[in-house]
Design an enzyme around this catalytic site. Structure first.
Site, PDB file in Angstrom:
ATOM      1  N   SER A 203       9.464  33.044   8.545  1.00 48.78           N
ATOM      2  CA  SER A 203      10.713  33.087   9.511  1.00 48.78           C
ATOM      3  C   SER A 203       9.946  33.720  10.818  1.00 48.78           C
ATOM      4  O   SER A 203       9.372  34.410  10.780  1.00 48.78           O
ATOM      5  CB  SER A 203      11.873  33.671   9.032  1.00 48.78           C
TER       6      SER A 203
ATOM      7  N   ARG B 289      15.248 -18.072  12.492  1.00 53.71           N
ATOM      8  CA  ARG B 289      14.592 -16.778  12.809  1.00 53.71           C
ATOM      9  C   ARG B 289      15.632 -16.169  13.828  1.00 53.71           C
ATOM     10  O   ARG B 289      16.080 -16.681  14.628  1.00 53.71           O
ATOM     11  CB  ARG B 289      13.350 -16.840  13.631  1.00 53.71           C
TER      12      ARG B 289
ATOM     13  N   LYS C   7      12.187  36.948   4.807  1.00 57.89           N
ATOM     14  CA  LYS C   7      12.549  35.847   4.092  1.00 57.89           C
ATOM     15  C   LYS C   7      11.546  35.045   3.509  1.00 57.89           C
ATOM     16  O   LYS C   7      10.288  34.799   4.043  1.00 57.89           O
ATOM     17  CB  LYS C   7      13.354  35.155   5.154  1.00 57.89           C
TER      18      LYS C   7
ATOM     19  N   ARG D   1       0.868  -1.033  -0.177  1.00 62.66           N
ATOM     20  CA  ARG D   1       0.010  -0.071  -0.031  1.00 62.66           C
ATOM     21  C   ARG D   1       0.978   1.226  -0.023  1.00 62.66           C
ATOM     22  O   ARG D   1       0.629   2.109  -0.768  1.00 62.66           O
ATOM     23  CB  ARG D   1      -0.952   0.037   1.520  1.00 62.66           C
TER      24      ARG D   1
ATOM     25  N   ASN E 280      11.472  31.149   2.476  1.00 67.03           N
ATOM     26  CA  ASN E 280      12.226  30.111   2.479  1.00 67.03           C
ATOM     27  C   ASN E 280      11.937  28.951   1.691  1.00 67.03           C
ATOM     28  O   ASN E 280      10.779  28.843   1.497  1.00 67.03           O
ATOM     29  CB  ASN E 280      12.203  29.568   3.964  1.00 67.03           C
TER      30      ASN E 280
ATOM     31  N   ARG F 296       8.406  -0.238  -8.548  1.00 67.35           N
ATOM     32  CA  ARG F 296       7.415  -1.153  -9.218  1.00 67.35           C
ATOM     33  C   ARG F 296       7.360  -2.744  -9.380  1.00 67.35           C
ATOM     34  O   ARG F 296       6.472  -3.426  -9.630  1.00 67.35           O
ATOM     35  CB  ARG F 296       7.132  -0.701 -10.793  1.00 67.35           C
TER      36      ARG F 296
END
Lengths: 399, 399, 399, 399
Positions: free
Chosen positions: A281, A320, A287, A136, A289, A197
């Site tokens: 910020s 195991r 700023k 999933r 960012n 995939r």
């Protein structure tokens, strides 16, 4: 101080009385749909899905009665169980499956109890549940990776002839096109995703020592849509190692993209910006960012260390392992979660990326001033880039 | 060609004619044929092979005269160059290719000098040379992996019905067969090796900023028997990451095998022994140490740390990284060398492994004394194991 | 012979008299004096130094005759042995000490043979030799680290009031001074180096199973100038782990310095340059690459992966590990070599670094244009930086 | 139910509506008191503790009025805030401090809002909070490490003369005593813990670009009981690297102890058992699994990979890193949590360990049968062991 504040309530070592403990950093580390797969409840449900499939398979194989399988499957719902209590009891066994099986048996009529978990061992349940969740997670991851590749392809097509300075060893080098940069991102994402995939996520149904005959395993695999391994793989962890490696490679590509964005978004370079304003910020209001790029890197930089744990943990003893297997559980969950988060952030980053061809031109002028004649008319030097972009778009079916 | 040039002198695996300073631990870390591929001289020859192929490709593409290509290829012989001097000059450029190209130009007639290294950059030469050496290394590695899988299959077939105690969490568990253990080893080796057979080792021929049109690259790829990438992959290191991951997975399987051998060879267990006497001790003459298994583990335990370096180094800047690319060179060489050594040792380990069914039976008696009824007549409980072994041998074509 | 032997032939750092096959990448990975310590001949001499010290210690303790010790010490000269032959024979024992002891015994009179390697085991010799080489490596490393810190302190002092733009998340932020940046480098190097000064590099002298009474070990420690451990540490690898961690921290600081240099040296930033012209390109003659910074990073990026190997290898079995100990040998050697190389390159990098205050001012103007008022008169905002620099220089005794 | 269940409550990707999501594996990975320190609420409270200390420090320094500090401190209670909402808003800023400061300002009178977070930056708050939590975590860790060392010392004293076979390369070797094995464990734990006692956990108070004058930082350090650094360490992560290394070394020792227990508890060896019955199996009722040892290993094997992440993340850009710093948050929390869990499990493991001198004697008989004369009367060969044990107990003050 708050209404319920006492000195005791401030002691962080005291077990919290409230059931909720959100992670304060989840926006960075757990973006997108993958993280939720690895909650306690989701893990529990996946284990119950395996128990249900096992019961059905045993019934189909004539090992238990069909109505026993129905009765067992009917109670394989995480909503019927107390995740916290199972987690607590797991400590005495180094496995949550021991208490889970006990509870599951108590949920069915007494005469059916022996049909629960028939012929299986803890590892069958945990490994198969991990593969279910892994499948999933990969679906989500690939959705984001494909969208990311598409966004890169769009940039490659749009900016095939947008000249910029190539840079090597962080020095201005020679003209190239931004489209080629984006095409390189696209090809990297696609090539990394390709290995995700083809992961052979397989059922584990070996019983106590991995010697269970193949029949039931094949049926469980069919029930759950997982592949069937040649042999039980209890202490032969090739699947886990390959998955880890493939996730590490994708994370590496995502880190490359995000590193490029942070570098191109520097104030002195200014060739790209994260759109939608970027992040603020707490101290500097001017700023903007590169929040998505930073978040990709925050996740991606944590991933090689998780891969190394899983590869080193392949050294598993006998049928195991004592420790190496148990170290996988949380590591694999976190590896998928962080890769999922990095992919979700990377997709957003590229989808909202804004390109500034004018600044690219300014920086080419600096390159020209360093004596590089090609930078004067960069468009005359893009033939190779154009041919490469076309080939990349065609190869990856992004025309 | 150089004074001592024969076709043999072009074999990069050939020990240098000049005496070398041996590594005191090479018997452990550098067994088998892979290590020699990564000597300084072999690296140099591989780079020269790339320069020669580039010259021929440029001639075929009409970029340089055919006789220039011939003249260049004729001097692409490591015997003509002083490896130490090139290594020393490399420091000023963070690349051995800069001094190498200078020397190569001085070896041809002055008017041909500009045809040397035509349109290429250091990274083209180093990356393509690394892929060439990688391909040769994988050939050796796969030869040993295949022989190892065959040796495991032989054990699986011979000992399909040799009962032993399965062990989980390092505790005696339930009966199984040694043949199934060996079949598990075999399948693990095969599944890990499969990914090494499909590595897309590709030419790098992007020129200074990765924007060189595809034509010459395709010709170089054909010359060298490497694949052609969709795009130059200068800072998109998917190939390196995938190769690293696949080697890490094989190393993990080899570690699993060797760990099993060390555990089964314990004095108290005694179910297997390394044949040919095993290794001696400098202090204890009675001991017969599992030297091959120890050597496999000595190599294999070093490998995850190399994989993590290569995955973390995928975060590469712009068109060529400042540091992360240069960190790959030695790491990849060592990764291949150590995996090659581990595979060579593992093959020897299994090929000479001696099995002691009587001790297996004694240990089953201990299991029986712990109250496990199945251990009394273990042969009656091997049906699953037998079916699995048959399937594994058939699937992997080892009948 | 003792550790202070003046015989040139005993200096493990001396290049072998036989020509060696150079590593093509040694200029990058093996700069400075540390690498030579880990040649095969140097390792061998260190082992012989331990055997000689052991003989003297045994004589001092009355275990062997004094003249036997003299005779043994007299032949503990690597020049008497064939490194390659020992390396080859080591394979059969997973230890070069077994063949070495055999050869050493053959070099003394027959009746003295039993006095060689008295009461010792392979691990005593290899571990103690590794600590000897480690101590020498740390001396070189600290010399470079101290010079590097001094060079940083010089920059801090000279440029205390050289205004530049601070940068956070790779965005222009607020004014600071270059001197403070350099002071930060200095403090980082000093704090990292501090842990290397206090490593408890100790003798190993536990005998076959680590149960040798302490007397001889204390004498060997005194002979060799190593510390004496509370207990033999054969499978308790705290010393190796601590050394690895401390080297990893220093490497991390060096990587930070080099990353800063590559970023500040970008064409668009231009605030620093590696002096002496920097490195050339095989394809682009205009470029001046930050070769030293790239080389620091090439080494430093390989180091965390080596640390992880050594930390994971601390899981050692019983009295001597089967694999984990043997994995240390090459890893520790390489860790010291690469850290040594990174330190040598970093020292060169900072010692020749050229600062461009005018470009810093230009970039501040860009910051001002982004609306940051402080950037207009940055000198008025350096009080904090100045106070911090003074404190740093004073604390670290760099006034 | 099947995998295609349509019940919404079964969709693991759907955000859970219930606030509680316990980790199903917390009994393994989060034993002991450390884990709770790193819940979202505990992190939040630690950040608020820093904001409160900052306000008081600013008042003491005359930067804000004293009553503002009181008002701010009064609302610095995590109970007043919605952790989940802050976590969510953090995404837009790559920092939870930006939304937190906004909310904190809204909790005080409007005219005091500007006094909140005065002169500070996100990194000041997060780094200082991490150090606060780190200090508390180390206190817990050292409590468990000390109790573990005491338990080892008790075993060493009790079993100083309990003869057992030493084992090297997993082969029976020569006699030693179990007390010496336990003394080795004790010394390893103490030496590893020593470095955790001297970590310089320091305040971070550098302001936006790390240039804040030292005064306020010293006051905050005093308020919080942290040390004061020479300079702000925003992108110079020596403290984080050293802490990581020291935790990695302790984890390595714990892994060694647990590995020994799993090996000695093997059915064929049987020299130790985890008391209190050990753990059960979901499939095999006869088994008594070494649950504590397995749990130690499950945690400890995850730790080197976290250390490598933190060491690699030391390469931080300029005054604040874009990615490498943000990668630290979750990694450091997990590193402390897992080391805390490993230490808690290891303490339980040794405190309840049962020793079987009779089986030790049986295994010595096997050694004797291999021709080792010393194994016949092993007590006569324990002088060295006894002397070493005494020294170890005395040195570490465990008499």
């Amino acid at each position: 101080m708050g209404t319920d504040s006492t000195s005791a309530s401030r002691d962080p070592a005291r077990p919290s009385s409230s059931p909720s403990e959100p992670d304060l950093f989840s926006a960075t580390y757990a973006r997108g749909p993958v993280a939720a797969l690895f909650s306690g409840r989701s893990w529990l449900q996946a284990m119950l899905d395996v128990e249900a499939a096992l019961a059905r398979a045993c019934a189909a194989d004539g090992l238990i009665p069909a109505d026993a399988a129905d009765a067992i499957a009917a109670v394989c719902d995480a909503g019927r169980f107390d995740v916290g209590a199972i987690a607590l009891d797991a400590g005495a066994h180094a496995s949550p499956v021991v208490p889970l099986v006990g509870l599951l048996r108590s949920q069915v009529r007494e005469e059916l109890a022996d049909h629960v978990h028939f012929g299986a061992t803890s590892q069958d349940i945990i490994d198969t549940a991990a593969m279910l969740l892994g499948r999933r997670a990969l679906e989500h991851l690939l959705t984001d990776a494909d969208a990311l590749a598409q966004a890169c392809a769009n940039l490659a097509r749009t900016h095939r002839a947008t000249a910029m300075s190539g840079r090597t060893l962080l020095q201005l080098a020679l003209p190239t096109s931004f489209g080629l940069r984006a095409a390189g991102w696209m090809v990297g994402v696609r090539e990394a995703a390709a290995d995700l995939r083809t992961q052979g996520l397989a059922v584990q149904m070996g019983g106590p020592v991995g010697a269970r005959a193949p029949g039931v395993g094949a049926l469980v695999a069919a029930e759950l849509g997982l592949s069937e391994p040649v042999l039980p793989w209890q202490a032969i962890r090739v699947r886990v190692g390959k998955l880890a490696g493939a996730l590490g490679v994708l994370a590496g590509v995502l880190a490359k993209l995000a590193r490029d964005v942070t570098l191109l978004a520097q104030g002195e370079v200014g060739e790209v910006h994260e759109g939608s304003g970027g992040g603020g910020s707490s101290a500097m209001s001017h700023k903007s960012n590169p929040v998505a790029a930073v978040s990709v890197l925050a996740c991606a930089k944590r991933i090689p260390g998780l891969v190394v744990t899983l590869l080193a943990a392949m050294e598993q003893e006998h049928e195991r392992a004592a420790g190496a297997w148990q170290a996988e559980w949380g590591t694999l969950a976190q590896l998928l979660t962080l890769t999922g988060s990095a992919a979700a952030w990377a997709r957003e980053m590229v989808e909202r990326l804004e390109i500034d061809p004018a600044r690219m031109r300014e920086n080419l002028a600096r390159l020209e001033s360093e004596g590089v004649a090609e930078a004067a008319e960069p468009e005359r030097h893009l033939d190779g880039a154009l041919a490469l972009i076309e080939r990349a778009l065609e190869t990856e079916d992004f025309r």
